[in-house]
Write a protein that holds these residues in place. Sequence first.
Motif, PDB file in Angstrom:
ATOM      1  N   ILE A   6       0.854  -1.189   0.000  1.00  0.00           N
ATOM      2  CA  ILE A   6       0.000   0.000   0.000  1.00  0.00           C
ATOM      3  C   ILE A   6       0.888   1.236   0.000  1.00  0.00           C
ATOM      4  CG2 ILE A   6      -1.728   1.284   1.298  1.00  0.00           C
ATOM      5  CD1 ILE A   6      -2.806  -1.331   2.330  1.00  0.00           C
ATOM      6  N   ALA A   8       3.926   1.510  -1.194  1.00  0.00           N
ATOM      7  CA  ALA A   8       4.560   1.666  -2.506  1.00  0.00           C
ATOM      8  C   ALA A   8       3.571   2.243  -3.511  1.00  0.00           C
ATOM      9  CB  ALA A   8       5.089   0.324  -2.987  1.00  0.00           C
ATOM     10  N   PHE A   9       2.322   1.764  -3.454  1.00  0.00           N
ATOM     11  CA  PHE A   9       1.280   2.241  -4.380  1.00  0.00           C
ATOM     12  C   PHE A   9       1.025   3.722  -4.168  1.00  0.00           C
ATOM     13  CE2 PHE A   9      -3.217   3.053  -5.262  1.00  0.00           C
ATOM     14  CZ  PHE A   9      -3.316   2.603  -6.567  1.00  0.00           C
ATOM     15  N   GLU A  10       1.027   4.159  -2.899  1.00  0.00           N
ATOM     16  CA  GLU A  10       0.737   5.568  -2.607  1.00  0.00           C
ATOM     17  C   GLU A  10       1.947   6.454  -2.870  1.00  0.00           C
ATOM     18  OE1 GLU A  10      -1.107   5.818   1.255  1.00  0.00           O
ATOM     19  OE2 GLU A  10      -2.958   5.021   0.389  1.00  0.00           O
ATOM     20  N   GLN A  13       2.378   7.684  -6.394  1.00  0.00           N
ATOM     21  CA  GLN A  13       1.525   8.807  -6.791  1.00  0.00           C
ATOM     22  C   GLN A  13       1.974  10.113  -6.154  1.00  0.00           C
ATOM     23  OE1 GLN A  13      -2.800   8.027  -6.779  1.00  0.00           O
ATOM     24  NE2 GLN A  13      -2.267   6.187  -5.665  1.00  0.00           N
ATOM     25  N   VAL A  14       2.468  10.017  -4.915  1.00  0.00           N
ATOM     26  CA  VAL A  14       2.727  11.197  -4.110  1.00  0.00           C
ATOM     27  C   VAL A  14       4.098  11.806  -4.421  1.00  0.00           C
ATOM     28  CG1 VAL A  14       3.207  11.843  -1.719  1.00  0.00           C
ATOM     29  CG2 VAL A  14       1.146  10.580  -2.266  1.00  0.00           C
ATOM     30  N   LYS A  17       4.662  15.037  -6.319  1.00  0.00           N
ATOM     31  CA  LYS A  17       4.017  16.241  -5.798  1.00  0.00           C
ATOM     32  C   LYS A  17       5.028  17.085  -5.049  1.00  0.00           C
ATOM     33  CE  LYS A  17      -0.212  15.689  -7.036  1.00  0.00           C
ATOM     34  NZ  LYS A  17      -1.139  16.689  -7.535  1.00  0.00           N
ATOM     35  N   THR A  57      -2.077   8.878   0.525  1.00  0.00           N
ATOM     36  CA  THR A  57      -2.936   9.622  -0.390  1.00  0.00           C
ATOM     37  C   THR A  57      -4.175  10.160   0.299  1.00  0.00           C
ATOM     38  OG1 THR A  57      -3.827   7.494  -1.029  1.00  0.00           O
ATOM     39  CG2 THR A  57      -2.235   8.481  -2.501  1.00  0.00           C
ATOM     40  N   TYR A  80      -2.732  15.796  -1.280  1.00  0.00           N
ATOM     41  CA  TYR A  80      -2.042  15.442  -2.524  1.00  0.00           C
ATOM     42  C   TYR A  80      -2.955  15.467  -3.746  1.00  0.00           C
ATOM     43  CZ  TYR A  80       1.547  13.804   0.645  1.00  0.00           C
ATOM     44  OH  TYR A  80       2.505  13.732   1.620  1.00  0.00           O
ATOM     45  N   SER A  81      -4.167  15.978  -3.595  1.00  0.00           N
ATOM     46  CA  SER A  81      -5.117  15.886  -4.700  1.00  0.00           C
ATOM     47  C   SER A  81      -4.672  16.683  -5.917  1.00  0.00           C
ATOM     48  CB  SER A  81      -6.477  16.404  -4.243  1.00  0.00           C
ATOM     49  OG  SER A  81      -7.341  16.491  -5.345  1.00  0.00           O
ATOM     50  N   ASP A  82      -5.027  16.169  -7.101  1.00  0.00           N
ATOM     51  CA  ASP A  82      -4.719  16.877  -8.342  1.00  0.00           C
ATOM     52  C   ASP A  82      -5.526  18.160  -8.470  1.00  0.00           C
ATOM     53  OD1 ASP A  82      -2.883  15.061  -9.070  1.00  0.00           O
ATOM     54  OD2 ASP A  82      -4.167  13.940 -10.441  1.00  0.00           O
ATOM     55  N   SER A  83      -6.558  18.322  -7.650  1.00  0.00           N
ATOM     56  CA  SER A  83      -7.375  19.529  -7.736  1.00  0.00           C
ATOM     57  C   SER A  83      -6.660  20.725  -7.112  1.00  0.00           C
ATOM     58  CB  SER A  83      -8.717  19.303  -7.041  1.00  0.00           C
ATOM     59  OG  SER A  83      -8.502  19.096  -5.671  1.00  0.00           O
TER      60      SER A  83
END
Lengths: 118, 192
Positions: A6, A8-10, A13-14, A17, A57, A80-83
């Motif tokens: 989990i 590694a998966f997060e 993505q992070v 940023k 995330t 960390y949201s793309d928004s």
Amino acid sequence: MRNKYIDAFEKAQVSEKNIPDFRAGDTLRVAVTIKEGDKQRIQNYEGVCIAKRGTGTGATFNVRKIGANSVGVERIFPLYSDSIDSITVVRKGRVRRAKLFYLRDRRGKAAKIRELRK
Amino acid sequence: MEYIVEKIGMSRTITVPSVPVTLLKVVEAKVCEVDTDKKAIVAYASGKKMNRSIAGKQKKYNLSAQFNRFVTLNVANEESGDLDVSVLNDVKVVKSTFDSKGRGFAGVMKRYNFKGGPGGHGSRFHRAPGSIGNAEWPGRVQKGRRMPGHYGNAKTTVKNEVLSFDAQNGILAVKGPVPGANGALGRVRIVK
């Protein structure tokens, strides 16, 4: 400890940023991307960060400001949201706790946070 | 194509809108014997169970001692050896089959989402099922009447979109939840 898969998966993505280092008490300017139909624009939201929570995330932070007619406004943003286009630290605050929920009960001068001087 | 997977846990993406994700780890497995219609006997490791029947099969298929479970799966392999996971790289939809979490002997509110009654104001009707039938006619309870009983721990299948597959760690990320507890073993079947 969290599960390594989990994590590694997060992390994947992070890691790209670019989030500045901040904590509760700091004044932030958050640039939020807003979609209206097919148009996109950026709106700034400025206020005091009163709490940070979560890991990975799912992490969020809570920004409080005094809006029009001195109505308190709080928004919770995913860290960390793309928004979120960017986060700028406007001012570092000197506070002694991690959650500043006591600010909700204070008005005016009592709700002031001293600036952190090194 | 089917695979034995372990449910790792849930996470989410940072996209807008954010998508809930379940991570499934494809369990390392050996294909022992492939039938003509791609049905195969597959061995994988789980726990320490061992008896003479397992030992015999391990000897027959030249397996090391940890591969102690045998199942029949649809595989991509043509011959015996390591299970071929390369197919998972461009999969879009899977069906995940797990045993759901066991809830023991459950009442009708948990088991069938009955509404129940008010908690207070002297209502005397809280979580009970209420009336279960009519009067002297028909004089019996209709078949299929939903009542308290054992709930969960049953084979449950759901359809999930696949978001990504990390071939290095064997991690399949699917959209949405999957039945069962973290750490449970189940199967995924490739739909598309």
